[in-house]
Design an enzyme around this catalytic site. Structure first.
Site, PDB file in Angstrom:
ATOM      1  N   LYS A  20      -1.125  -2.275   4.121  1.00  0.00           N
ATOM      2  CA  LYS A  20      -1.510  -3.392   3.260  1.00  0.00           C
ATOM      3  C   LYS A  20      -2.576  -4.287   3.883  1.00  0.00           C
ATOM      4  O   LYS A  20      -3.126  -5.149   3.211  1.00  0.00           O
ATOM      5  CB  LYS A  20      -0.276  -4.185   2.858  1.00  0.00           C
ATOM      6  CG  LYS A  20       0.649  -3.361   1.976  1.00  0.00           C
ATOM      7  CD  LYS A  20       1.815  -4.183   1.465  1.00  0.00           C
ATOM      8  CE  LYS A  20       2.710  -3.350   0.571  1.00  0.00           C
ATOM      9  NZ  LYS A  20       3.513  -2.373   1.341  1.00  0.00           N
TER      10      LYS A  20
HETATM   11  C1  LIG Z   1       4.203  -1.532   0.587  1.00  0.00           C
HETATM   12  C2  LIG Z   1       4.581  -0.307   1.322  1.00  0.00           C
HETATM   13  C3  LIG Z   1       4.802   0.907   0.655  1.00  0.00           C
HETATM   14  C4  LIG Z   1       4.735   1.010  -0.859  1.00  0.00           C
HETATM   15  O1  LIG Z   1       3.438   0.805  -1.352  1.00  0.00           O
HETATM   16  P1  LIG Z   1       3.220   0.432  -2.900  1.00  0.00           P
HETATM   17  O2  LIG Z   1       1.772   0.201  -3.056  1.00  0.00           O
HETATM   18  O3  LIG Z   1       4.033  -0.792  -3.152  1.00  0.00           O
HETATM   19  O4  LIG Z   1       3.718   1.589  -3.681  1.00  0.00           O
HETATM   20  C5  LIG Z   1       5.080   2.021   1.403  1.00  0.00           C
HETATM   21  N1  LIG Z   1       5.192   1.953   2.744  1.00  0.00           N
HETATM   22  C6  LIG Z   1       4.999   0.819   3.421  1.00  0.00           C
HETATM   23  C7  LIG Z   1       5.154   0.813   4.887  1.00  0.00           C
HETATM   24  C8  LIG Z   1       4.680  -0.352   2.743  1.00  0.00           C
HETATM   25  O5  LIG Z   1       4.494  -1.471   3.408  1.00  0.00           O
END
Ligand SMILES: *Cc1c(COP(=O)(O)O)cnc(C)c1O
Length: 435
Positions: free
Chosen positions: A107
């Site tokens: 993210k």
């Molecule tokens: C947020 C997250 C996900 C899921 O991603 P989305 O875009 O919400 O589907 C998967 N793995 C990790 C480590 C995350 O932080």
């Protein structure tokens, strides 16, 4: 570029409005009116470009109408100060390692991009109003957004997280920062945090008193830049002569990441098909099997950043294919795994390949193992560094996981957070008292 709402009951918005408002007034999610296809020459030469160059071309297709070229280039280059390398785990299966950013989860890219784009718009307007970013997190969003916005003038960030439901390492990444970052510990689950944020945007009094914006994956400035990864994965496979019949598998929770990958596909990225790998929260998986979407309360799992019972970005996936279930299932398959299966996968993969998976990546790896056909090359996202879930991972694989320096640095900070119940009235009065 104009942005419309997935609920089709709100006026079209500019990019700036979509970024600042986050959610459309009809509670729908913003979608770009048009998805530009990238030219053939781009794909033909992509293996000779850097990650930043590739990402800039993709960013221009999305944001080029609304952001001056030089400013956009700078936003992209500043955002991508780290690589997203492909690691071969075993023949034909690659991990796209998205954890090399400041908070060691994917993210970072979306959050860093959004912070810079928001700052660009505020600066352009010459606005003095403070902007308040509200973000609900199941673990990694909070740290990525808090660190992405840390010290950005004119922006305050409130991180809402479910008490006791995020790992100690995740928690210290957004509760120890201070400055313009405030952590709110909510007595509930992630969906309660998300509901509070959504309710805040709908509350007239609150919006008149303070300027609110969201940094959840619903924000177009957060989710669209995630498309960069998939172009870069393709570029790296092409360098190896392995780009044909590429299958992309995304461990999914709120479905922002996979949705960005699907936008990439719509821009012409040659991906043969996609897999959405879920933990026990199987609402999307069930949708693929039945054509019916029934949100339900989330359950807690080892892959806690994917503990989502009503994925916001489902609305975008649905809208992208005009709700055509066949079109969706022709392109995307699903998978769902219990905690036992996740643990077993982490153990087996470590024992047979030496590669250490985190619980989220484990879902992706396993889905590829089960679904990849002869002749296909699979890429799954390693969405977080295994050290972010160190105790869990070490217990499962019975081996030590080294703590990267930048993670150890967070652990030395002092936790500061404010406890709140999950009801909206309390949240609202807190905000009004602390604006
Ligand atoms: C947020 C997250 C996900 C899921 O991603 P989305 O875009 O919400 O589907 C998967 N793995 C990790 C480590 C995350 O932080």
């Amino acid at each position: 570029m104009k942005y419309y709402s997935t609920n089709h009951n709100a006026p079209e918005a500019s990019l700036e409005q979509a970024v600042v408002n986050g959610l459309a007034p009809d509670r729908g999610l913003y979608m770009p009116r048009e998805i530009k296809r990238l030219p053939q020459e781009f794909f033909a030469n992509i293996d000779k470009m850097t990650f930043q160059e590739v990402a800039y071309e993709v960013a221009k297709a999305f944001f080029g109408d609304d952001v001056e070229p030089e400013a956009l280039r700078k936003i992209v280059y500043d955002t991508l100060q780290f690589d997203c390398p492909l690691a071969e785990v075993e023949p034909e299966i690659y991990a796209l390692e998205l954890f090399h950013g400041p908070t060691l989860a994917f993210k970072d890219v979306g959050a860093r991009f959004m912070a810079r784009l928001l700052q660009y718009f505020l600066h352009k307007e010459g606005q003095n109003d403070q902007v308040n970013v509200l973000v609900a997190t199941s673990g990694d969003t909070g740290s990525a957004v808090a660190n992405g916005f840390l010290g950005v003038e004119g922006i305050r960030v409130f991180v809402l997280y479910p008490k006791g439901k995020v790992s100690a390492i995740q928690e210290c990444q957004f509760t120890t920062l201070g400055k313009n970052i405030t952590a709110l510990e909510i007595d509930g689950v992630f969906d309660d945090c998300q509901a509070l944020v959504k309710a805040a945007f709908m509350d007239r009094e609150l919006n008149e008193a303070m300027r609110l914006t969201s940094a959840n994956s619903i924000n177009v400035a957060r989710f669209l830049p995630q498309a960069f990864y998939y172009f870069w994965a393709y570029a790296q496979l092409k360098k190896k002569g392995k780009e044909k019949d590429m299958v992309v598998c995304v461990p999914s929770g709120n479905f922002g990441n996979i949705c960005a990958a699907l936008f990439g596909h719509a821009m012409g990225l040659p991906v043969k098909r996609f897999i959405a790998a879920n933990n026990a929260n199987d609402v999307f998986y069930t949708y693929l099997q039945t054509g019916e979407y029934h949100p339900k309360p989330s359950v807690q799992t080892l892959a806690n950043a994917m503990d989502v019972g009503d994925p916001s970005n489902f609305a975008r996936v649905f809208d992208l294919y005009k709700g055509d279930h066949k079109a969706i299932t022709d392109l995307i398959s699903g998978a769902t795994y219990t905690d036992e299966q996740i643990a077993e996968t982490m153990r087996d993969c470590h024992a047979t390949t030496g590669y250490v998976l985190d619980p989220h990546g484990a879902c992706g790896y396993r889905a590829l193992k089960e679904q990849l056909k002869t002749g296909e090359v699979g890429v799954f996202d390693e969405t977080a560094h295994p050290a972010k879930f160190r105790d869990t991972v070490e217990d499962i694989i019975s081996a030590e996981v080294a703590l990267p320096d930048r993670l150890a640095a967070f652990m030395r900070g002092t936790k500061q957070s404010i406890s709140l119940p999950k009801d909206f009235a309390a949240f609202k009065s807190y905000l009004l008292a602390n604006k």
